[in-house]
Design an enzyme around this catalytic site. Structure first.
Site, mmCIF file in Angstrom:
data_model
loop_
_atom_site.group_PDB
_atom_site.id
_atom_site.type_symbol
_atom_site.label_atom_id
_atom_site.label_comp_id
_atom_site.label_asym_id
_atom_site.label_seq_id
_atom_site.Cartn_x
_atom_site.Cartn_y
_atom_site.Cartn_z
ATOM 1 N N ARG A 1 -59.017 75.582 21.149
ATOM 2 C CA ARG A 1 -59.093 75.255 19.716
ATOM 3 C C ARG A 1 -58.919 73.765 19.547
ATOM 4 N NH1 ARG A 1 -55.836 79.284 15.875
ATOM 5 N NH2 ARG A 1 -56.830 77.971 14.317
ATOM 6 N N LYS B 1 -50.700 85.961 35.706
ATOM 7 C CA LYS B 1 -49.409 86.570 35.433
ATOM 8 C C LYS B 1 -48.724 85.778 34.313
ATOM 9 C CE LYS B 1 -45.533 85.436 37.809
ATOM 10 N NZ LYS B 1 -44.948 84.115 37.517
ATOM 11 N N HIS C 1 -50.785 83.923 42.685
ATOM 12 C CA HIS C 1 -51.270 82.779 43.480
ATOM 13 C C HIS C 1 -50.728 82.794 44.912
ATOM 14 C CE1 HIS C 1 -47.471 80.802 42.234
ATOM 15 N NE2 HIS C 1 -47.649 79.980 43.252
ATOM 16 N N LYS D 1 -52.354 81.700 49.323
ATOM 17 C CA LYS D 1 -51.742 80.698 50.210
ATOM 18 C C LYS D 1 -52.113 80.984 51.661
ATOM 19 C CE LYS D 1 -47.793 79.749 47.221
ATOM 20 N NZ LYS D 1 -46.747 78.781 47.163
ATOM 21 N N GLU E 1 -36.186 77.950 45.487
ATOM 22 C CA GLU E 1 -36.812 76.871 44.716
ATOM 23 C C GLU E 1 -35.782 75.802 44.360
ATOM 24 O OE1 GLU E 1 -40.033 78.255 41.956
ATOM 25 O OE2 GLU E 1 -38.538 79.798 41.591
ATOM 26 N N ASP F 1 -40.088 87.044 36.987
ATOM 27 C CA ASP F 1 -40.894 85.852 37.256
ATOM 28 C C ASP F 1 -41.344 85.793 38.722
ATOM 29 O OD1 ASP F 1 -41.994 83.301 36.451
ATOM 30 O OD2 ASP F 1 -40.376 82.306 37.536
ATOM 31 N N HIS G 1 -44.594 87.897 43.332
ATOM 32 C CA HIS G 1 -44.701 87.196 44.617
ATOM 33 C C HIS G 1 -43.897 87.865 45.748
ATOM 34 C CE1 HIS G 1 -46.460 84.397 41.955
ATOM 35 N NE2 HIS G 1 -45.384 83.713 41.618
ATOM 36 N N LYS H 1 -36.315 73.702 48.715
ATOM 37 C CA LYS H 1 -37.473 74.560 48.430
ATOM 38 C C LYS H 1 -38.045 75.024 49.766
ATOM 39 C CE LYS H 1 -42.154 74.671 46.478
ATOM 40 N NZ LYS H 1 -42.102 76.051 46.001
#
Ligand code: BG6
Length: 491
Positions: free
Chosen positions: A49, A146, A176, A180, A214, A233, A238, A343
């Site tokens: 938009r 997702k 995703h 990988k 993470e 999440d 995952h 991470k």
């Protein structure tokens, strides 16, 4: 029709101004251009938009592509890439706007792929718009991002809405992690190596640990994250995908349907975690303030937009047991959290100790062999074996020898394939193996719902605080100690 060849496509992106498009989709598409993977007639029709024309849009995205790709844009590639891009102003609640889109799309006889990179609230309007204006051609495909719902019920609503207009063969649900390189390599590790293939079961394996740790916090996404939490999440998608890839039986072949069916069987075999066993099998945590990479970071409750009474978890650890003949008696430990010390993602396979100890007279306890599969960063494989320490004594002394591969997917190379590059390309080829089926999504929600219900109904809330920059709450270690296990230390 599916093919290995690149087909001429019209990729219609809903949410052209959004974060996902800027950070991931456009940089990935530019990279595909650079790798000459886009068919010469492929077009990218970005919709959103805004009263922009194509020229305005191209100017805006050039800057963001440069930022997120972290490399200079090459003029000749840009000329070709930008000539494929068109901006189309669309309000997804206006049928007339879809009619206008149709005029653009029918000009060429390309395969049409719709990419819904929009918030979940607008999905149904997009499905309706496409359906009512007959843009859901049988050859078209639709990609969903997702989160697909926040529970079994809400995901079923989305799946039912979309299935009115698109068949399962046309729907590409993104996780995703499935794009990988190091995760795809799990298939070759497991199914191409006879040593691993024949030892991959409960006669040889003691337990398996999956860690996805993470450093980032919630990255200014309070409104999204606080309603969701780390379990929805990260685990629902995952981590459960990793678990299924690690445990699924060998599929008949690598065709999409066979792979996806094997994964569903695993999801159906997960023993339920519910109010009765929630404290025994799960730990949830929330970060307090701390230091990460020498930088002070605020607690979860002091993030932008925070509600200071939130009980949302930013860390979760759990023990999972499978009702599957190959995996009976093997605990699977999963942990994932935000604002942890480093991470990294890793799968650790801990083998059973050798039951016969030839070295007992030398007072040696035989330790477990471990196979450590580092997925990110610097993907590598490490195998811990026991080896004789050189000496002239008549007694044996053993030490752990670590055999470690180099970086197995050339992560540092400029040609590293980003997950979105691969997934976009696979959708253009029409191959669904790396996308999640409806059954997978719904089975995983069903299992997660029971955990979420358990937490909701438990008398003493088990949310524990952990310091940002640590490895999570203490109870995550206690969880493993019940079985005399410990988390493999980050190295
Ligand atoms: C996303 C989650 O799906 O995955 C994020 O919404 C998370 O919260 C991210 O940070 C992690 O992805 P990766 O590829 O960095 O491990």
């Amino acid at each position: 029709m599916t093919t290995e060849k690149n087909q001429a496509c019209d990729l219609v992106i809903f949410g052209a101004k959004g974060d996902l498009t800027k950070r991931k989709l456009l940089p990935a598409l530019y990279k595909l251009e650079k790798l000459r993977k886009l068919h010469k007639s492929t077009r990218i029709i970005a919709t959103g938009r805004a009263n922009w024309n194509t020229e305005d849009y191209i100017k805006i995205i050039k800057k963001s592509i440069k930022t997120f790709l972290k490399e200079d844009i090459q003029d000749h590639i840009w000329t070709q890439f930008s000539s494929r891009i068109f901006f189309h102003n669309i309000n997804v609640y206006e049928m007339l706007h879809f009619e206008k889109l149709k005029k653009i799309l029918v000009k060429q006889n390309n395969i049409i792929i719709y990419y819904c990179a929009t918030p979940p609230e607008t999905l149904n309007a997009i499905f309706l718009g496409l359906g009512n204006t007959h843009l859901n051609f049988p050859s078209s495909r639709i990609i969903l991002e997702k989160p697909l719902g926040v529970s079994l019920k809400t995901s079923q609503i989305i799946n039912n809405q979309i299935s009115k207009y698109f068949s399962e063969k046309q729907i590409f649900r993104i996780d995703h992690y499935l794009g990988k390189e190091s995760i795809l390599n799990l298939f070759s590790l497991r199914f191409a190596n006879s040593l691993l293939f024949h030892t991959w079961n409960n006669t040889i394996i003691d337990h398996i640990q999956i860690t996805v740790s993470e450093e980032v916090g919630i990255e200014d996404r309070w409104n999204y994250f606080d309603k969701i939490g780390q379990t929805r999440d990260m685990v629902q998608n995952h981590l459960l995908q990793l678990l299924t890839i690690i445990t699924m039986d060998q599929p008949k072949n690598i065709q999409s349907e066979n792979i996806r069916n094997e994964k569903v069987k695993i999801l159906r075999s997960l023993n339920p975690i519910n109010l009765d066993n929630i404290n025994q099998f799960t730990v949830r945590g929330q970060y307090s303030s701390g230091v990460i990479r020498e930088k002070k970071v605020p607690s979860y409750l002091k993030e932008n937009g925070a509600n200071k009474y939130s009980q949302t978890e930013t860390f979760v650890a759990m023990q999972i047991n499978l009702n599957h003949e190959k995996w009976l008696g093997v605990p699977f430990y999963l942990r994932t959290g935000k604002r942890l010390a480093h991470k990294y993602s890793e799968i650790v396979i801990v083998f059973k100790k050798n039951p016969i100890n030839l070295f007992i007279d030398s007072n040696i306890e035989l330790l477990s062999n471990k196979l450590i599969i580092r997925l990110e960063p610097n993907a590598n494989i490490q195998y811990d074996i026991l080896n004789k320490t050189p000496s002239l004594q008549n007694k044996y002394k053993l030490e752990i020898l670590t055999l470690k591969s180099n970086n197995i997917n050339q992560e540092n190379s400029k040609n590293l394939i980003d997950a979105y590059e691969r997934l976009l390309l696979e959708s253009m080829r029409g191959i669904q193996a790396l996308f999640v089926s409806r059954d997978e999504v719904e089975e995983s929600w069903k299992w997660i719902d029971s955990i979420l219900d358990g937490w909701k109904n438990i008398k003493n809330d088990n949310l524990q605080l952990y310091k940002a920059g640590s490895w999570g709450p203490k109870n995550a270690n206690i969880l493993l100690s019940y079985n005399n296990h410990t988390w493999h230390k980050f190295q």
